[in-house]
Write an enzyme that holds these catalytic residues in place. Sequence first.
Site, PDB file in Angstrom:
ATOM      1  NE  ARG A  33      47.828  33.057  72.273  1.00 31.88           N
ATOM      2  CZ  ARG A  33      47.743  34.309  72.724  1.00 31.88           C
ATOM      3  NH1 ARG A  33      47.945  34.576  74.009  1.00 31.88           N
ATOM      4  NH2 ARG A  33      47.433  35.311  71.922  1.00 31.88           N
ATOM      5  CD  GLU A 177      45.332  41.975  63.362  1.00 29.75           C
ATOM      6  OE1 GLU A 177      46.444  41.574  62.962  1.00 29.75           O
ATOM      7  OE2 GLU A 177      44.719  41.455  64.295  1.00 29.75           O
ATOM      8  CE  LYS A 219      43.557  38.948  62.308  1.00 31.87           C
ATOM      9  NZ  LYS A 219      44.357  37.731  62.277  1.00 31.87           N
ATOM     10  N   GLY A 262      40.425  38.258  69.181  1.00 32.31           N
ATOM     11  CA  GLY A 262      40.709  39.294  70.175  1.00 32.31           C
ATOM     12  C   GLY A 262      40.470  38.960  71.632  1.00 32.31           C
ATOM     13  N   GLY A 263      40.338  37.657  71.973  1.00 31.66           N
ATOM     14  CA  GLY A 263      40.128  37.302  73.373  1.00 31.66           C
ATOM     15  C   GLY A 263      38.680  36.895  73.655  1.00 31.66           C
ATOM     16  NE  ARG A 292      43.973  35.852  71.535  1.00 29.26           N
ATOM     17  CZ  ARG A 292      43.869  37.090  72.013  1.00 29.26           C
ATOM     18  NH1 ARG A 292      43.816  37.284  73.322  1.00 29.26           N
ATOM     19  NH2 ARG A 292      43.811  38.114  71.202  1.00 29.26           N
TER      20      ARG A 292
HETATM   21  P1  13P Z   1      43.274  36.463  67.774  1.00 30.95           P
HETATM   22  O1  13P Z   1      42.179  35.865  66.920  1.00 30.95           O
HETATM   23  O2  13P Z   1      43.764  35.556  68.832  1.00 30.95           O
HETATM   24  O3  13P Z   1      42.906  37.832  68.256  1.00 30.95           O
HETATM   25  O4  13P Z   1      44.539  36.639  66.829  1.00 30.95           O
HETATM   26  C1  13P Z   1      44.404  37.096  65.571  1.00 30.95           C
HETATM   27  C2  13P Z   1      45.630  37.801  65.162  1.00 30.95           C
HETATM   28  O5  13P Z   1      46.246  37.457  64.191  1.00 30.95           O
HETATM   29  C3  13P Z   1      46.060  38.962  65.939  1.00 30.95           C
HETATM   30  O6  13P Z   1      47.030  39.665  65.238  1.00 30.95           O
END
Ligand code: 13P
Length: 334
Positions: A33, A177, A219, A262-263, A292
Amino acid sequence: MSIEELAETAQKLVAAGKGIIAIDESESTIARRFAEVKIDNSEENRRRWRELLLTTPKLTNHVSGAILFDETIRQKTADGTPFPKYLEKHNILVGIKVDKGTAALAGCPGEVVTEGLDGLRERLVEYYKLGARFAKWRAVIRIGEDIPSGTCIEANVHALARFAALCQEQGLVPIVEPEVLMDGEHDIEDCYEVTEAVLLSLFSALRDHNVLLEGTILKASMVLPGKDSDEEVDVEEVAESTVMCLKSSVPAILPGIVFLSGGQDDEEATAHLDAMNHIENLPWPLSFSYGRAMQQAALKLWSKDLAGNFSKAQAIVFERAKANGLAALGKWEG
Ligand code: 13P
């Protein structure tokens, strides 16, 4: 740790109009990043960036918890306050990423399993002492030709269930998650089927391991076409597919579901969450746990002038938190 305390922590995490900020990037992810915006990846810059995020004024209005990385939970603000203490004082629950990332799953080409169970009990004891009250474990499921395999799903949900049971034993709320990646050419229906299969398998494993659902947060990834798919879907279709998929696979007793971004781009992630919260009679609060989608615009601005843009970048973080907090209530106005 009592059942009541775990349930109370879980409910606080998904309090109305609040969500989670994920700032738990591993060493390699934060390096990537920072490289994208040409920031030197020094420990001090990582500390300053995390300080910028965590000390955003009024963050607590829309953020219930922050997921930290091992390095971050040990760092301090410029005036010497440990980050967990700062968060506690500002009514934000401290979370910690405890998985050790993914490794190739032997016998299953192209698939991965998340590692980190060895020594986890001892690490959780330490994280609790450092102030953590919830923890996160991310499994990664890729959609492609003949994948995911049943073996990959089973290996990953088994690890998630063992993680969750250990967390509850040590008084931390587990955030499970299972991320179904957006990478690939698959359509939204493929994503729906895979997500449903993974979630059904996950909740069966959690039951097998005696995990208390009242003290657990999911999540989830949204049901979307792959990044390289030509399929065009609108915001309502994503919202309806995601909610239907969750309704068919997630027990109503769960205190809440938060989404990863998630992008997706920032606005998209907000719009999808908002549209889901327009659907009536949802069994659980639906909120955010974005990484993100909370950080990328602010990071870009900060990278241009680390000293001069500190407050301006915080203003962007606040705007993203506010937008997502409103989306968690179905009150975002675009
Ligand atoms: P993103 O929202 O960037 O996908 O990241 C969340 C996260 O914690 C991924 O493990």
